[in-house]
Design a protein around this motif. Structure first.
Motif, short mmCIF file in Angstrom:
data_model
loop_
_atom_site.label_atom_id
_atom_site.label_comp_id
_atom_site.label_asym_id
_atom_site.label_seq_id
_atom_site.Cartn_x
_atom_site.Cartn_y
_atom_site.Cartn_z
N GLN A 1 24.33 -26.79 -12.11
CA GLN A 1 23.32 -27.54 -12.86
C GLN A 1 21.92 -26.99 -12.63
N PHE A 2 21.56 -26.83 -11.36
CA PHE A 2 20.19 -26.40 -11.07
C PHE A 2 19.97 -24.93 -11.40
N SER A 3 21.03 -24.12 -11.41
CA SER A 3 20.85 -22.73 -11.85
C SER A 3 20.39 -22.70 -13.30
N ILE A 4 20.89 -23.62 -14.11
CA ILE A 4 20.50 -23.71 -15.52
C ILE A 4 19.10 -24.30 -15.66
N LEU A 5 18.87 -25.41 -14.99
CA LEU A 5 17.60 -26.11 -15.15
C LEU A 5 16.42 -25.31 -14.60
N PHE A 6 16.60 -24.66 -13.46
CA PHE A 6 15.52 -23.85 -12.91
C PHE A 6 15.19 -22.68 -13.83
N LYS B 1 20.92 -30.62 -0.90
CA LYS B 1 20.40 -29.75 0.15
C LYS B 1 20.36 -30.38 1.54
N ASN B 2 20.31 -31.70 1.62
CA ASN B 2 20.02 -32.34 2.91
C ASN B 2 21.11 -33.27 3.45
N LEU B 3 22.01 -33.77 2.60
CA LEU B 3 23.08 -34.63 3.09
C LEU B 3 24.27 -33.77 3.48
N LYS B 4 24.47 -33.60 4.76
CA LYS B 4 25.53 -32.71 5.24
C LYS B 4 26.77 -33.48 5.72
N ASP B 5 26.58 -34.58 6.40
CA ASP B 5 27.70 -35.33 6.97
C ASP B 5 28.14 -36.43 6.01
N GLY C 1 12.83 -32.36 4.07
CA GLY C 1 13.70 -31.20 4.06
C GLY C 1 13.46 -30.31 2.85
N ASP C 2 14.52 -29.68 2.38
CA ASP C 2 14.46 -28.86 1.16
C ASP C 2 14.42 -29.82 -0.03
N ASN C 3 13.35 -29.79 -0.80
CA ASN C 3 13.20 -30.80 -1.86
C ASN C 3 12.37 -30.27 -3.03
N ILE C 4 12.48 -30.99 -4.16
CA ILE C 4 11.66 -30.71 -5.35
C ILE C 4 10.97 -32.01 -5.78
N SER C 5 10.60 -32.82 -4.82
CA SER C 5 10.04 -34.15 -5.09
C SER C 5 8.85 -34.10 -6.04
N GLU C 6 8.00 -33.07 -5.89
CA GLU C 6 6.80 -33.00 -6.72
C GLU C 6 7.11 -32.71 -8.18
N TYR D 1 12.02 -33.65 -13.70
CA TYR D 1 13.43 -33.74 -13.33
C TYR D 1 13.94 -35.17 -13.16
N CYS D 2 13.03 -36.15 -13.16
CA CYS D 2 13.43 -37.56 -13.05
C CYS D 2 14.31 -37.77 -11.81
N GLU D 3 15.43 -38.51 -11.97
CA GLU D 3 16.30 -38.83 -10.83
C GLU D 3 17.00 -37.61 -10.23
N LEU D 4 16.87 -36.46 -10.89
CA LEU D 4 17.49 -35.26 -10.36
C LEU D 4 16.81 -34.78 -9.08
N THR D 5 15.60 -35.25 -8.80
CA THR D 5 14.99 -34.89 -7.52
C THR D 5 15.75 -35.54 -6.37
#
Length: 277
Positions: free
Chosen positions: A176-181, A69-73, A48-53, A58-62
């Protein structure tokens, strides 16, 4: 009759073959799977939408980003590590009752003999810390008071571990990600693996800062190396907490009301063509 799937997910970040706890709530997630040479057989952070690479930075933040982005339910969500778990083995019913009293579960604070700002300067390049401070001031100036209060204190809430509602987590993750990005645009990453993990390290400070700014009701929980293990990690006696706090008060410079950034560091960033606007 098919068992109903749990709407509570506590992700267990893992990056190499090792024993890991797993049940209908605890969900191992292979972080950095997009760049891994091995398939651990678990859900990867590369779908899905990811930053795995970006896992080296980012360590465990990926795993956090993937969940955001992907866990909806999902109603409640948490994150721990394959070698760090909360002492309590959570069930869905227990968490439902607990999160009616508290907004978020975080690790028990570690009382340091120095401030969190001193800690971050020991672990990071001063220019990178200056970038973090300037990015927060530009994007989220209302958080300045909480940033300074946490960074000038000696209570260390570490490891990016938490459990809370998915709604609260989504709000935090967006902040969080607005700052880190934004930091990622300016930081010049080192070739050393430890130094490259700077964004994951920054978030260890951002999580408690966010909680304190919003006056969240925090449940502090001790950590163990594995679920149902009685051996506590990072455990401190009351005496040790008191001694460290006394040392901190006598050795830490007076608290400031500004960022305290060195003009030499700011000028150095400008000379490198780095200016946060």
């Amino acid at each position: 009759m098919e068992q109903q799937k749990s709407k509570t997910k506590i992700l267990v970040a893992i990056h190499k073959a090792d024993p890991v706890y797993s049940d209908n709530i605890y969900t191992p997630i292979h972080v950095g799977k997009a760049i891994s040479k091995n398939d651990l057989g678990f859900q990867g952070d590369d779908t899905g939408d990811n930053i795995s690479e970006k896992n080296p930075m980012y360590c465990e933040l990926t795993a956090q980003y993937w969940a955001w982005k992907n866990l909806k339910d999902t109603t409640n969500i948490g994150l721990c590590h394959y070698r760090r778990y909360f002492k309590i083995k959570y069930t869905e019913d227990y968490l439902e009752s607990l999160l009616q009293k508290y907004d978020i579960i975080l690790p028990e604070p570690i009382y340091r003999s120095y401030s969190m700002e001193q800690k971050i300067y020991r672990a990071a390049i001063e220019e990178d810390v200056a970038i973090l401070y300037q990015v927060i001031e530009r994007l989220h100036p209302k958080y300045k008071k909480a940033v300074l209060a946490y960074m000038h204190g000696n209570k260390d809430i570490a490891f990016n571990m938490f459990v809370c509602s998915k709604e609260l987590f989504d709000q935090f993750a967006e902040w969080q990600f607005s700052i880190l990005f934004e930091c990622e645009k300016y930081i010049r990453f080192s070739g050393y693996s430890r130094a490259r993990r700077i964004l994951g390290h920054f978030s260890e400070y951002l999580l408690p800062i966010y909680c304190f700014h919003h006056h969240l009701r925090i449940k502090s929980e001790e950590l163990v190396s594995f679920v149902d293990d009685n051996q506590l990690l990072y455990s401190q006696s009351c005496f040790k907490k008191i001694i460290n706090t006394i040392r901190y008060r006598f050795t830490t410079p007076q608290k400031r009301t500004d960022w305290g950034l060195s003009s030499v560091i700011i000028q150095g960033l400008r000379s490198d063509g780095i200016e946060i606007k």
